[in-house]
Design a protein around this motif. Structure first.
Motif, PDB file in Angstrom:
ATOM      1  N   GLY A 192       0.800  -1.223   0.000  1.00  9.13           N
ATOM      2  CA  GLY A 192       0.000   0.000   0.000  1.00  9.13           C
ATOM      3  C   GLY A 192       0.826   1.261   0.000  1.00  9.13           C
ATOM      4  N   LEU A 193       2.095   1.179   0.381  1.00 10.85           N
ATOM      5  CA  LEU A 193       2.965   2.344   0.376  1.00 10.85           C
ATOM      6  C   LEU A 193       3.673   2.477  -0.967  1.00 10.85           C
ATOM      7  CD1 LEU A 193       4.612   2.146   3.918  1.00 10.85           C
ATOM      8  CD2 LEU A 193       2.574   3.411   3.226  1.00 10.85           C
ATOM      9  N   VAL A 194       3.838   3.697  -1.420  1.00 11.16           N
ATOM     10  CA  VAL A 194       4.547   3.971  -2.668  1.00 11.16           C
ATOM     11  C   VAL A 194       5.567   5.064  -2.397  1.00 11.16           C
ATOM     12  CG1 VAL A 194       4.350   4.774  -5.045  1.00 11.16           C
ATOM     13  CG2 VAL A 194       2.581   3.307  -4.084  1.00 11.16           C
ATOM     14  N   MET A 195       6.790   4.892  -2.902  1.00  8.44           N
ATOM     15  CA  MET A 195       7.873   5.848  -2.665  1.00  8.44           C
ATOM     16  C   MET A 195       8.298   6.491  -3.982  1.00  8.44           C
ATOM     17  SD  MET A 195      11.693   5.252  -1.028  1.00  8.44           S
ATOM     18  CE  MET A 195      12.083   3.915  -2.149  1.00  8.44           C
ATOM     19  N   ARG A 196       8.566   7.795  -3.920  1.00  6.19           N
ATOM     20  CA  ARG A 196       9.217   8.511  -5.008  1.00  6.19           C
ATOM     21  C   ARG A 196      10.275   9.412  -4.381  1.00  6.19           C
ATOM     22  NH1 ARG A 196       3.943  10.194  -8.590  1.00  6.19           N
ATOM     23  NH2 ARG A 196       3.881  11.926  -7.141  1.00  6.19           N
ATOM     24  N   SER A 197      11.328   9.718  -5.140  1.00  5.09           N
ATOM     25  CA  SER A 197      12.339  10.647  -4.650  1.00  5.09           C
ATOM     26  C   SER A 197      12.524  11.763  -5.661  1.00  5.09           C
ATOM     27  CB  SER A 197      13.671   9.937  -4.389  1.00  5.09           C
ATOM     28  OG  SER A 197      14.207   9.407  -5.590  1.00  5.09           O
ATOM     29  N   TYR A 198      13.003  12.919  -5.157  1.00  4.94           N
ATOM     30  CA  TYR A 198      13.190  14.096  -5.991  1.00  4.94           C
ATOM     31  C   TYR A 198      14.595  14.647  -5.765  1.00  4.94           C
ATOM     32  CZ  TYR A 198       8.110  13.843  -6.241  1.00  4.94           C
ATOM     33  OH  TYR A 198       6.824  13.413  -6.425  1.00  4.94           O
ATOM     34  N   VAL A 199      15.318  14.869  -6.854  1.00  6.75           N
ATOM     35  CA  VAL A 199      16.649  15.456  -6.827  1.00  6.75           C
ATOM     36  C   VAL A 199      16.552  16.805  -7.535  1.00  6.75           C
ATOM     37  CG1 VAL A 199      19.058  15.204  -7.537  1.00  6.75           C
ATOM     38  CG2 VAL A 199      17.732  13.185  -6.844  1.00  6.75           C
ATOM     39  N   SER A 200      16.979  17.879  -6.877  1.00 10.56           N
ATOM     40  CA  SER A 200      16.743  19.198  -7.458  1.00 10.56           C
ATOM     41  C   SER A 200      17.916  20.138  -7.239  1.00 10.56           C
ATOM     42  CB  SER A 200      15.481  19.826  -6.856  1.00 10.56           C
ATOM     43  OG  SER A 200      15.645  20.060  -5.468  1.00 10.56           O
ATOM     44  N   ARG A 201      18.007  21.099  -8.156  1.00  5.85           N
ATOM     45  CA  ARG A 201      18.802  22.305  -7.943  1.00  5.85           C
ATOM     46  C   ARG A 201      17.772  23.418  -7.801  1.00  5.85           C
ATOM     47  NH1 ARG A 201      24.141  23.390 -11.260  1.00  5.85           N
ATOM     48  NH2 ARG A 201      24.421  24.659  -9.388  1.00  5.85           N
ATOM     49  N   PRO A 202      17.611  23.973  -6.597  1.00 11.09           N
ATOM     50  CA  PRO A 202      16.511  24.914  -6.329  1.00 11.09           C
ATOM     51  C   PRO A 202      16.424  26.026  -7.358  1.00 11.09           C
ATOM     52  CG  PRO A 202      17.625  24.334  -4.301  1.00 11.09           C
ATOM     53  CD  PRO A 202      18.436  23.731  -5.410  1.00 11.09           C
ATOM     54  N   GLY A 203      15.201  26.211  -7.895  1.00 12.40           N
ATOM     55  CA  GLY A 203      14.949  27.264  -8.864  1.00 12.40           C
ATOM     56  C   GLY A 203      15.390  26.947 -10.273  1.00 12.40           C
ATOM     57  N   THR A 204      15.981  25.755 -10.488  1.00  9.66           N
ATOM     58  CA  THR A 204      16.528  25.413 -11.802  1.00  9.66           C
ATOM     59  C   THR A 204      15.832  24.207 -12.419  1.00  9.66           C
ATOM     60  OG1 THR A 204      18.673  26.273 -11.115  1.00  9.66           O
ATOM     61  CG2 THR A 204      18.628  24.926 -13.108  1.00  9.66           C
ATOM     62  N   TYR A 205      15.834  23.088 -11.725  1.00  5.20           N
ATOM     63  CA  TYR A 205      15.187  21.885 -12.242  1.00  5.20           C
ATOM     64  C   TYR A 205      14.922  20.917 -11.103  1.00  5.20           C
ATOM     65  CZ  TYR A 205      19.982  20.022 -12.187  1.00  5.20           C
ATOM     66  OH  TYR A 205      21.259  19.658 -11.824  1.00  5.20           O
ATOM     67  N   VAL A 206      14.055  19.930 -11.381  1.00  5.29           N
ATOM     68  CA  VAL A 206      13.752  18.848 -10.445  1.00  5.29           C
ATOM     69  C   VAL A 206      13.723  17.548 -11.242  1.00  5.29           C
ATOM     70  CG1 VAL A 206      12.096  17.872  -8.809  1.00  5.29           C
ATOM     71  CG2 VAL A 206      12.346  20.365  -8.988  1.00  5.29           C
TER      72      VAL A 206
END
Length: 279
Positions: A259-273
């Motif tokens: 029932g749990l689903v995981m996603r991760s996000y890698v970002s350079r703030p204000g530039t891209y994700v």
């Protein structure tokens, strides 16, 4: 649209969509053996320019939509209006008849934020805006939540779309993440702290009971950087910043109930994700 590994497919539609147009291109795999899985993976890339016409060269940003196959099962994804982002559910209908897709929005604590039924035309696409504007939408600014899409008859796919505009209304960046069903058991995704990247992990609970899991952060040399126990309310969402050493990368492992689903996000703030789904 790109296809890798020499996969063969028949394109049911192929068109160039001009400014302010929404449409769908569909391809159907040619399966050599009955029951065999397609040996290719398709992705869609969107490019954004600050002027109309094919000769425009004022490039703004681009991102990849990691689509998943359409399904009749319930699928869900995290939503957020952090940092002033516009949050959208994009529904795709691959069938030759229209379908009615129900979208339920949930706050981070699992409470129901609202329900809408979207009529998605045959071979068409429908956007459901999640930001609250006046009496429409579901999430106030700087909110975290999730949305679930279901369909009674037919098949749909869905992705979370996020757009960030600057103070002049010009697009800064966009990114997307697929709606999925919980794979169950352990899930893997990644983090990356090179070139001043910041990292977040998102866990949402598609079940009507509280879910718990353990998150481990493992360096590329297999050493354990850290671990954390996570409790997610029924239909709730947890989105956490990751504290990891500078200039490293590695694996995130989530061990918990179905029932749990995981996603991760890698970002350079204000530039891209960059978004990564659990596997």
């Amino acid at each position: 649209v790109s296809i890798s590994d020499g996969g063969r497919a028949d394109f049911a539609a192929h068109a160039h969509f001009g400014p302010d147009r929404v449409g769908m291109a569909r391809f159907v795999p040619q399966i050599v053996t009955v029951g065999a899985a397609p040996d290719f993976y398709g992705t869609l890339t969107r490019y954004f320019y600050d002027c109309p016409g094919a000769s425009c060269n004022d490039f703004l940003t681009a991102f990849v939509l990691p689509n998943r196959p359409p399904t009749g099962a319930a699928i869900a994804g995290g939503m957020a209006t952090k940092n002033g982002e516009i949050s959208i559910v994009e529904l795709g209908n691959v069938s030759s008849t229209s379908v009615a897709a129900q979208v339920r929005a949930f706050n981070s604590n699992g409470s129901l934020a609202g329900v809408t039924v979207a009529d998605v035309p045959a071979l068409g696409t429908k956007h459901v805006i999640m930001n609250r504007v006046g009496e429409t939408g579901y999430f106030a600014n700087e909110s975290v939540g999730s949305a679930e899409a279901t369909v009674q008859n037919g098949l749909v796919s869905a992705v979370s779309l996020f757009y960030k505009l600057n103070d002049f209304g010009v697009l800064q960046y966009g990114y997307a993440a697929p709606f999925v069903s919980s794979p169950g058991g352990a899930q893997l995704t990644e983090f990356n702290s090179f070139v001043s990247h910041e990292n977040e992990v998102e866990v949402f609970n598609s079940r009507s009971q509280t879910g718990s899991a353990r998150l481990e952060i493992i360096n590329l040399d297999q050493s354990l950087i850290g671990a954390q126990d996570i409790v997610v309310p029924a239909h709730g969402t947890v989105r956490l910043p990751l504290v990891v050493p500078k200039d490293t990368y590695g694996t995130l492992v989530l061990s918990g109930r179905d029932g749990l689903v995981m996603r991760s996000y890698v970002s350079r703030p204000g530039t891209y994700v960059l978004s990564y789904g659990g596997k």
